[in-house]
Write a protein that holds these residues in place. Structure first.
Motif, PDB file in Angstrom:
ATOM      1  N   MET A   9       0.839  -1.227  -0.250  1.00 23.68           N
ATOM      2  CA  MET A   9      -0.087   0.047  -0.099  1.00 23.68           C
ATOM      3  C   MET A   9       0.811   1.179   0.137  1.00 23.68           C
ATOM      4  N   LEU A  10       0.328   2.339  -0.619  1.00 24.19           N
ATOM      5  CA  LEU A  10       1.219   3.516  -0.484  1.00 24.19           C
ATOM      6  C   LEU A  10       0.468   4.679   0.428  1.00 24.19           C
ATOM      7  N   LEU A  11       0.941   5.410   1.018  1.00 19.27           N
ATOM      8  CA  LEU A  11       0.552   6.434   1.934  1.00 19.27           C
ATOM      9  C   LEU A  11       1.248   7.598   1.700  1.00 19.27           C
ATOM     10  N   THR A  12       0.886   8.798   1.129  1.00 16.01           N
ATOM     11  CA  THR A  12       1.440   9.958   1.581  1.00 16.01           C
ATOM     12  C   THR A  12       0.274  11.032   2.113  1.00 16.01           C
ATOM     13  N   GLY A  13       0.888  12.403   2.175  1.00 25.84           N
ATOM     14  CA  GLY A  13       0.061  13.281   2.613  1.00 25.84           C
ATOM     15  C   GLY A  13      -1.283  13.539   2.200  1.00 25.84           C
ATOM     16  N   GLU A  14      -1.334  13.187   0.572  1.00 27.59           N
ATOM     17  CA  GLU A  14      -2.516  13.443   0.177  1.00 27.59           C
ATOM     18  C   GLU A  14      -3.109  12.363  -0.500  1.00 27.59           C
ATOM     19  N   SER A  15      -2.518  10.984  -0.701  1.00 29.86           N
ATOM     20  CA  SER A  15      -3.135  10.036  -1.274  1.00 29.86           C
ATOM     21  C   SER A  15      -2.850   8.650  -0.575  1.00 29.86           C
ATOM     22  N   LYS A  16      -3.729   7.745  -0.737  1.00 24.82           N
ATOM     23  CA  LYS A  16      -3.551   6.475   0.032  1.00 24.82           C
ATOM     24  C   LYS A  16      -4.130   5.307  -1.036  1.00 24.82           C
ATOM     25  N   ARG A  17      -3.333   4.400  -1.606  1.00 23.15           N
ATOM     26  CA  ARG A  17      -3.558   3.466  -2.302  1.00 23.15           C
ATOM     27  C   ARG A  17      -3.509   2.161  -1.871  1.00 23.15           C
ATOM     28  N   ASN A  18      -4.383   1.399  -1.999  1.00 25.46           N
ATOM     29  CA  ASN A  18      -4.585   0.020  -1.252  1.00 25.46           C
ATOM     30  C   ASN A  18      -3.516  -0.864  -2.257  1.00 25.46           C
ATOM     31  N   PRO A  19      -3.206  -2.022  -1.592  1.00 27.84           N
ATOM     32  CA  PRO A  19      -2.354  -2.907  -2.301  1.00 27.84           C
ATOM     33  C   PRO A  19      -2.967  -3.580  -3.534  1.00 27.84           C
TER      34      PRO A  19
END
Length: 413
Positions: A9-19
């Motif tokens: 998964m990706l986590l940034t201040g403005e985005s969250k993307r699931n695996p």
């Protein structure tokens, strides 16, 4: 990692993307036997979850802990991650400081040195101030947005080669698209014009780095690039095998007056990093805000700074930008902030009007870049205050629409 079959998964201040599993984003991950598995997590340094437990954590660009404004992010991760092993990647200049920090915590440190896979050399001559010598695979580095666009226009006029552009205020997704255009051997974009944003986070098939200048305005004064900065940028040449595994990257300057500095700095050894940046956590800052509600944001920042004491291996982060913003926004009724203050849901359609046509000039493009940042702010607020900033799905669509318009504007240049 998702492409290698390791759900991440990706986590940034403005985005969250699931695996992603088999090309599909999933909320939960299961192996072939039906057993639930915990995905990997990739995040920006400011979004590291310090409350979770990990077997292994990897912190890249560890030398950034010396940065006056962002260094505390790396320091917080270094000291706060709950992991059995922490792997640090970055400049060797950070090793003595990291050893001292970990020794003070009673931790063991193992240092492993890696050799660069491809060769790197500094040219004996500059381009003598002319752009006729620009060739395929070149990246010319400048340190202002205005100069980057000027160089793009001049290079395309003189050499008839199309130029991809990468700079700091460009949305990350558009930077990645520009990098793809430059890296694609079948693309028309054979030259890259960029800022020092190429120094981290992008894989680029650069054969030669050309410094348009070796000085940079840091927000206060114009300074000569440090050894670390120049080596970080110049080292992108040949790093990802422009032609083959044994390719040699080249570094030079546009003007002959800068070549001696390039040669000297590229082969110099930077001084060890003396201190790591530190600033109290958000919890501490919030405690001050609750304890002294009558104080202004500027006064509270000064109180936090003045009462913070750090050991010899640390320095207190530069908060001058935060203070400028505190003064700038003092007394201003910001639309996004109004909803939070009233504890009222904020539909994204109430605060943003997305244009339908791509930007037609670099000034117009700057407006789109600002709009993109505003949408990112809504997304960031939505992840932290989901009952107020409720339209995260529409915000993601807005974000994508603005990025597509920016890319269309680039392709028309």
């Amino acid at each position: 990692m998702n492409g290698l079959g390791r759900p991440c998964m990706l986590l940034t201040g403005e985005s969250k993307r699931n695996p992603v599993i088999d090309g599909v984003e999933v909320e939960e991950c299961f192996d072939k036997d039906g057993e639930q598995i915990v995905p990997l997590v990739s995040s920006t340094i400011e979004m590291v979850n310090l409350s979770s437990y990990y077997q292994v954590a990897v912190i890249d660009e560890i030398q950034m802990l010396q940065d006056a404004r962002r260094g505390q992010g790396w320091t917080s991760a270094l000291l706060g991650l709950k992991a059995m092993e922490i792997h640090l990647c970055g400049e060797e200049t950070a090793v003595p400081l990291v050893k001292r920090i970990f020794e003070s915590c009673g931790e063991e440190v193992t240092v492993i040195k890696y050799e660069r896979l491809s060769g790197l050399e500094v040219s004996d001559s500059s381009l003598n101030g002319t752009l006729e010598g620009i060739r395929d695979g070149d990246c010319i580095v400048a340190f202002s947005r205005k100069r980057i666009f000027e160089l793009q226009r001049q290079i395309q006029s003189v050499t008839r080669r199309k130029c991809a552009l990468i700079y700091g205020s460009l949305p990350p997704e558009n930077r990645a698209l520009q990098a793809q255009l430059f890296n694609d051997p079948n693309s028309e974009y054979k030259v890259l014009v960029a800022s020092d944003a190429i120094g981290m986070g992008l894989n680029l098939k650069i054969q030669r780095v050309i410094f348009e200048n070796v000085t940079k305005y840091d927000g206060i004064v114009t300074r000569h690039l440090s050894i670390s900065q120049l080596k970080q940028i110049g080292g992108r040449a040949g790093r990802f095998s422009f032609a083959s595994g044994d390719s040699v990257g080249q570094v030079t300057s546009l003007y002959s007056k800068d070549l001696s500095s390039v040669k000297k700095f590229m082969f110099a050894t930077p001084e060890p990093i003396p201190k790591a940046g530190f600033f109290p956590s958000t919890d501490v800052s919030e405690a001050f805000f609750y304890e002294f509600p009558e104080k202004s944001t500027l006064e509270l920042l000064d109180m936090i700074y003045d009462t913070t004491i750090v050991p010899d291996d640390y320095f207190i982060a530069d908060i001058s930008t935060m203070k400028k913003l505190a003064v700038l926004f003092s007394g201003i009724d910001l639309p996004l902030a109004q909803y939070l203050a009233r504890n009222k849901p904020c539909p994204i359609s109430d605060v943003f009007d997305i244009p339908r046509n791509p930007p037609k000039s670099k000034e117009h493009l700057a407006m789109y870049e600002s709009l993109h940042k505003s949408v990112l702010l809504y997304l960031w607020l939505g992840y932290h205050f989901p009952t107020i900033y409720v339209d995260l799905e529409d915000a993601q669509k807005y974000k994508l629409e603005v990025e597509q318009l920016i890319q269309k504007g680039f392709l028309k240049r």
